[in-house]
Every structure is written in structure tokens, then in C-alpha cells.
Design an enzyme around this catalytic site. Sequence first.
Site, short mmCIF file in Angstrom:
data_model
loop_
_atom_site.label_atom_id
_atom_site.label_comp_id
_atom_site.label_asym_id
_atom_site.label_seq_id
_atom_site.Cartn_x
_atom_site.Cartn_y
_atom_site.Cartn_z
CG ASP A 90 -1.69 1.22 1.43
OD1 ASP A 90 -2.26 1.71 0.43
OD2 ASP A 90 -1.73 1.73 2.57
CG ASP A 92 -2.05 7.60 0.91
OD1 ASP A 92 -1.03 7.86 0.25
OD2 ASP A 92 -3.16 8.14 0.71
#
Length: 277
Positions: A90, A92
Site C-alpha cells: 500500500d 498511504d
Amino acid sequence: NFVALCRSLCSALPYILYPGSNLFAMVAFKQISLFLSLPFSVQSFVQPAATRYPNSLWRTTSQKVSSMPQQRKQSLSSLPSSKPSLIVFDLDNTIWTPELYQLRRLERSGGNPVAGKDVNLFPGARSIIESIRASPDKWSGTSFAVASRTKSGPWAHDLLDQFGLRDFFDHVEIFPGNKKAHFENLKRDSGVPYNEMLFFDDSRDGRFGNCQPVSELGVLSVHCPDGLRTDELFHTAMKRYTEWSGKPNTIIEWDGSVSEVAQIPEGERLRGVVKMV
């Protein structure tokens, strides 16, 4: 043979040297003859046994040691792959911080986030990427990918270029929505089955959770709620992957422990009792 000849000479020696010797002398020489011939008897017994039974416990030490590398090689070849075929990150609050939705002031002013100023890589993420780049042969069988559901897609793509990460990732999936869709695309494009993937994300479950729904597909998911601030969890996850049975709904927690999440059938609700304390 030589042993029998020694026995005969020792037995006859009392009669040759002392024809009139008593019984005690004869017995003593008999004992001496047996003692002298013992090493030869043992050697003649052991050597044929080792020859006749090469696979038995009679094998010599050198034979055992020479066979060990071959046995070890066979046992290692039966183990599963030590590394995932695809490692997915991922963005963020996993690779970098802050989350892009927090940069509202830039959005209002029409600006773009600047790498190293508005958005920074976590030290652990930087260390992991640098380590992988420094050892390409070690990671030759592994591909890397991004799976992000941010609504700030253009910013995310631009930051990948600014940080010099575009060439690091073989596959990039950035769009809003359930991350199961991201992984369906990754499986299709990479040809890697779900149980050969490893996924890092800061959001575990709930409305905005990612680890739990992705683990339902059969992907081993790693929950890093504080992002990859260090590389410790990454190395722990690699070890857990080698121990993993391949069972779906498995999550590696932030402390390195492993959880198996019970899957709730679609359309059903959790039932419980609320108590006042």
C-alpha cells in the site's frame, strides 16, 4: 590364514621350549595366544560386515559424512519457496506519510505535493527498497507491486516518479474501491496465484480495512498500522511466509504474531450481546 597360524605357533610354543612343562604353563601360553590374536579377529569380523552391508550401521564415519550433503539437499528441495513471487505494498501510511487526503490545503490551492517536503518515505520502507535494489540476484524470482485505493491517483503516480520508485514496481494499481479488485488485476497481469503473494497495509479491517478482505482471497497479509517505520516487520513477514501453510484468511499482525480470521458468509451479520458494565 594368518590368525590361525599365530594361534598354532603360540599353542605349540610350550612344548617346543619346555617339553616337560606343567599344566599351568600351558594354560598361560594359551591365554597369551588368544590375547595376541584378538585384534586380528575383530578386524576380520568388522571389515567384511561393512563390505557386505554398505547401508547398515557398519558404515564408517567417512561414509556417513560424505552422504550428508546429498541427504540435506534432498530435504531442502522439498521445502516451499522461501520468498513470495509477488510482494505488494500500500502507499498511504505504509510506504509514505502523510496520507494524501490530508493535504487538503494543496488541493485547494491547486498545487502538487513535493517528495521530501510534503510527503516523506518511511525510513523502514526506504531501507527495504534500497536493500532489494542492492541485491538483485537475491530477489530475482520476486516481483513488486503497488495496491492503493487513494482518490488522489494523479498525485500518487507523480510521487512515485519523484521518489524514483517507478522502475522499482513491476505492477501499479491505484484507484478507489475495494482492494480485492486491485488484486484480481495483479493476479491477471502477473500470473502469480494469490498464495504466492505477500501484502503490506496499514488498515486491517472494518469499513476501510484492506488486510482482511485481501486475506480472504488467499493472500498472506501484513498489518502495519504505523507504516514501515523500520524494516523489522518486513523481515519478520518474510520468515512467517516460509512457515505459512497457504491457508486463506491469515494475517501477520504488527507484533509478528499470526491470526486466522473467521470469515463471515456474505449477507450475514454478527450477533452478540451488549452488556452494561
